[in-house]
Design a protein around this motif. Structure first.
Motif, PDB file in Angstrom:
ATOM      1  N   GLY A   1      12.811  -7.458   2.060  1.00  0.00           N
ATOM      2  CA  GLY A   1      13.243  -6.338   1.081  1.00  0.00           C
ATOM      3  C   GLY A   1      12.235  -5.848   0.157  1.00  0.00           C
ATOM      4  O   GLY A   1      12.583  -5.400  -0.970  1.00  0.00           O
ATOM      5  N   VAL A   2      10.974  -5.798   0.625  1.00  0.00           N
ATOM      6  CA  VAL A   2       9.988  -5.287  -0.211  1.00  0.00           C
ATOM      7  C   VAL A   2       9.319  -4.120   0.556  1.00  0.00           C
ATOM      8  O   VAL A   2       9.430  -3.825   1.664  1.00  0.00           O
ATOM      9  CB  VAL A   2       8.841  -6.258  -0.157  1.00  0.00           C
ATOM     10  N   SER A   3       9.169  -3.057  -0.325  1.00  0.00           N
ATOM     11  CA  SER A   3       8.497  -1.595   0.027  1.00  0.00           C
ATOM     12  C   SER A   3       7.378  -1.643  -0.933  1.00  0.00           C
ATOM     13  O   SER A   3       7.499  -1.701  -2.349  1.00  0.00           O
ATOM     14  CB  SER A   3       9.280  -0.551   0.278  1.00  0.00           C
ATOM     15  N   ALA A   4       6.193  -0.756  -0.549  1.00  0.00           N
ATOM     16  CA  ALA A   4       5.136  -0.491  -1.329  1.00  0.00           C
ATOM     17  C   ALA A   4       4.645   0.770  -1.055  1.00  0.00           C
ATOM     18  O   ALA A   4       4.643   1.215   0.161  1.00  0.00           O
ATOM     19  CB  ALA A   4       3.877  -1.419  -1.264  1.00  0.00           C
ATOM     20  N   VAL A   5       4.223   1.582  -2.011  1.00  0.00           N
ATOM     21  CA  VAL A   5       3.486   2.724  -1.857  1.00  0.00           C
ATOM     22  C   VAL A   5       2.091   2.741  -2.474  1.00  0.00           C
ATOM     23  O   VAL A   5       2.223   2.393  -3.770  1.00  0.00           O
ATOM     24  CB  VAL A   5       4.386   4.036  -2.610  1.00  0.00           C
ATOM     25  N   THR A   6       1.064   2.885  -1.750  1.00  0.00           N
ATOM     26  CA  THR A   6      -0.324   3.039  -2.661  1.00  0.00           C
ATOM     27  C   THR A   6      -0.536   4.317  -3.359  1.00  0.00           C
ATOM     28  O   THR A   6      -0.447   5.538  -2.720  1.00  0.00           O
ATOM     29  CB  THR A   6      -1.333   2.611  -1.514  1.00  0.00           C
ATOM     30  N   LEU A   7      -0.876   3.988  -4.551  1.00  0.00           N
ATOM     31  CA  LEU A   7      -1.241   5.165  -5.596  1.00  0.00           C
ATOM     32  C   LEU A   7      -2.680   5.490  -5.793  1.00  0.00           C
ATOM     33  O   LEU A   7      -2.957   6.703  -5.867  1.00  0.00           O
ATOM     34  CB  LEU A   7      -0.216   5.097  -6.739  1.00  0.00           C
ATOM     35  N   PHE A   8      -3.360   4.398  -5.616  1.00  0.00           N
ATOM     36  CA  PHE A   8      -4.634   4.579  -5.495  1.00  0.00           C
ATOM     37  C   PHE A   8      -5.270   3.330  -5.033  1.00  0.00           C
ATOM     38  O   PHE A   8      -4.772   2.470  -5.053  1.00  0.00           O
ATOM     39  CB  PHE A   8      -5.005   4.407  -7.215  1.00  0.00           C
ATOM     40  N   ASP A   9      -6.478   3.687  -4.331  1.00  0.00           N
ATOM     41  CA  ASP A   9      -7.117   2.710  -3.776  1.00  0.00           C
ATOM     42  C   ASP A   9      -8.856   3.039  -3.676  1.00  0.00           C
ATOM     43  O   ASP A   9      -9.145   4.111  -3.148  1.00  0.00           O
ATOM     44  CB  ASP A   9      -6.890   2.540  -2.258  1.00  0.00           C
ATOM     45  N   HIS A  10      -9.491   2.557  -4.278  1.00  0.00           N
ATOM     46  CA  HIS A  10     -11.171   2.732  -4.681  1.00  0.00           C
ATOM     47  C   HIS A  10     -11.907   1.563  -5.020  1.00  0.00           C
ATOM     48  O   HIS A  10     -11.575   0.839  -5.554  1.00  0.00           O
ATOM     49  CB  HIS A  10     -11.189   3.712  -5.790  1.00  0.00           C
ATOM     50  N   VAL A  11     -12.953   1.555  -4.090  1.00  0.00           N
ATOM     51  CA  VAL A  11     -13.764   0.305  -4.132  1.00  0.00           C
ATOM     52  C   VAL A  11     -14.892   0.774  -5.397  1.00  0.00           C
ATOM     53  O   VAL A  11     -15.564   2.036  -5.131  1.00  0.00           O
ATOM     54  CB  VAL A  11     -14.651   0.161  -3.142  1.00  0.00           C
ATOM     55  N   VAL A  12     -15.166  -0.020  -6.087  1.00  0.00           N
ATOM     56  CA  VAL A  12     -16.545   0.236  -7.283  1.00  0.00           C
ATOM     57  C   VAL A  12     -17.290  -1.120  -7.210  1.00  0.00           C
ATOM     58  O   VAL A  12     -16.716  -2.136  -7.640  1.00  0.00           O
ATOM     59  CB  VAL A  12     -15.823   0.289  -8.418  1.00  0.00           C
ATOM     60  N   GLY A  13     -18.360  -0.928  -6.759  1.00  0.00           N
ATOM     61  CA  GLY A  13     -19.337  -2.081  -6.737  1.00  0.00           C
ATOM     62  C   GLY A  13     -18.732  -3.046  -5.573  1.00  0.00           C
ATOM     63  O   GLY A  13     -18.358  -2.479  -4.408  1.00  0.00           O
ATOM     64  N   ASP A  14     -18.376  -4.204  -5.889  1.00  0.00           N
ATOM     65  CA  ASP A  14     -17.957  -5.258  -5.102  1.00  0.00           C
ATOM     66  C   ASP A  14     -16.556  -5.456  -5.354  1.00  0.00           C
ATOM     67  O   ASP A  14     -15.885  -6.629  -4.925  1.00  0.00           O
ATOM     68  CB  ASP A  14     -18.669  -6.565  -5.025  1.00  0.00           C
ATOM     69  N   THR A  15     -15.862  -4.511  -6.081  1.00  0.00           N
ATOM     70  CA  THR A  15     -14.275  -4.698  -6.484  1.00  0.00           C
ATOM     71  C   THR A  15     -13.653  -3.397  -5.855  1.00  0.00           C
ATOM     72  O   THR A  15     -13.870  -2.512  -6.105  1.00  0.00           O
ATOM     73  CB  THR A  15     -14.182  -4.720  -8.027  1.00  0.00           C
ATOM     74  N   ASP A  16     -12.393  -3.875  -5.174  1.00  0.00           N
ATOM     75  CA  ASP A  16     -11.528  -2.999  -4.916  1.00  0.00           C
ATOM     76  C   ASP A  16     -10.296  -2.926  -5.746  1.00  0.00           C
ATOM     77  O   ASP A  16      -9.546  -3.995  -6.233  1.00  0.00           O
ATOM     78  CB  ASP A  16     -10.883  -3.402  -3.488  1.00  0.00           C
ATOM     79  N   TYR A  17     -10.123  -1.554  -6.216  1.00  0.00           N
ATOM     80  CA  TYR A  17      -9.269  -1.348  -7.158  1.00  0.00           C
ATOM     81  C   TYR A  17      -7.968  -0.676  -6.445  1.00  0.00           C
ATOM     82  O   TYR A  17      -8.066   0.435  -6.104  1.00  0.00           O
ATOM     83  CB  TYR A  17      -9.457  -0.346  -8.571  1.00  0.00           C
ATOM     84  N   VAL A  18      -6.726  -1.144  -6.407  1.00  0.00           N
ATOM     85  CA  VAL A  18      -5.629  -0.625  -5.613  1.00  0.00           C
ATOM     86  C   VAL A  18      -4.270  -0.647  -6.682  1.00  0.00           C
ATOM     87  O   VAL A  18      -4.123  -1.913  -7.247  1.00  0.00           O
ATOM     88  CB  VAL A  18      -5.403  -1.649  -4.443  1.00  0.00           C
ATOM     89  N   LEU A  19      -3.677   0.476  -6.756  1.00  0.00           N
ATOM     90  CA  LEU A  19      -2.532   0.556  -7.738  1.00  0.00           C
ATOM     91  C   LEU A  19      -1.418   0.969  -6.739  1.00  0.00           C
ATOM     92  O   LEU A  19      -1.478   1.983  -5.991  1.00  0.00           O
ATOM     93  CB  LEU A  19      -2.587   1.525  -8.729  1.00  0.00           C
ATOM     94  N   LYS A  20      -0.418  -0.029  -6.696  1.00  0.00           N
ATOM     95  CA  LYS A  20       0.690   0.279  -5.812  1.00  0.00           C
ATOM     96  C   LYS A  20       2.060   0.215  -6.676  1.00  0.00           C
ATOM     97  O   LYS A  20       2.208  -0.317  -7.706  1.00  0.00           O
ATOM     98  CB  LYS A  20       0.995  -0.973  -4.896  1.00  0.00           C
ATOM     99  N   GLU A  21       2.974   1.049  -6.127  1.00  0.00           N
ATOM    100  CA  GLU A  21       4.440   0.997  -6.700  1.00  0.00           C
ATOM    101  C   GLU A  21       5.047   0.208  -5.806  1.00  0.00           C
ATOM    102  O   GLU A  21       5.316   0.556  -4.533  1.00  0.00           O
ATOM    103  CB  GLU A  21       4.981   2.407  -6.728  1.00  0.00           C
ATOM    104  N   ILE A  22       5.635  -0.913  -6.202  1.00  0.00           N
ATOM    105  CA  ILE A  22       6.259  -2.175  -5.308  1.00  0.00           C
ATOM    106  C   ILE A  22       7.762  -1.968  -5.761  1.00  0.00           C
ATOM    107  O   ILE A  22       8.076  -2.000  -6.784  1.00  0.00           O
ATOM    108  CB  ILE A  22       5.779  -3.443  -5.403  1.00  0.00           C
TER     109      ILE A  22
END
Length: 141
Positions: free
Chosen positions: A29-50
């Motif tokens: 019963g889980v759905s997700a939409v990725t709003l933002f996905d960007h790598v800065v240096g060695d870190t992946d920043y991902v913003l999702k609406e779940i």
């Protein structure tokens, strides 16, 4: 998407699970939409609406990186591997989760309306956002 100050989004959770162990408990019963996905240096920043449907769950999992979420709608019930509640989160509240395999947990929607979260993942680049795990022995999924 309603724009929130960067501090609030940076102070944002999650909860989607990716493939992991053979005895893993996948979310339902889980759905997700990725709003933002960007790598800065060695870190992946991902913003999702779940969104967790009524009766839905994230399945048992842990996160390799830091996770912060903001509850937009509904009530999120959150339990740790001791089968105890480590929080119940209502609209407007923020949840921060520890990282690593030492913090296996599950998010559940025990209510009758969908739970909607904005979740910010700060993960090591190349790592999954979440790793499925087996039920640690709790009477629920």
């Amino acid at each position: 998407m309603n724009r929130k100050p960067l501090a609030l989004i940076t102070a944002c959770l999650a909860l989607t699970a990716l493939p992991g162990t053979a005895d893993a408990t996948p979310g339902r019963g889980v759905s997700a939409v990725t709003l933002f996905d960007h790598v800065v240096g060695d870190t992946d920043y991902v913003l999702k609406e779940i969104t967790l449907a009524p009766g839905g769950s994230t399945g048992w999992h842990y996160h390799p990186g830091q996770v912060t979420g903001y509850v937009k709608q509904g009530v999120l019930s959150h339990d740790d591997a001791t089968c105890e509640s480590d929080g119940v989160y209502h609209p407007g509240q923020v949840i921060a989760e520890a990282s690593g395999p030492g913090y296996v947990h599950i998010g559940r929607n025990l209510g009758t309306t969908p739970v909607v979260l904005e979740v910010l993942y700060r993960s090591p680049a190349g790592q999954p956002l979440a790793v499925d795990q087996a039920n640690p022995g709790c009477s629920y999924e």
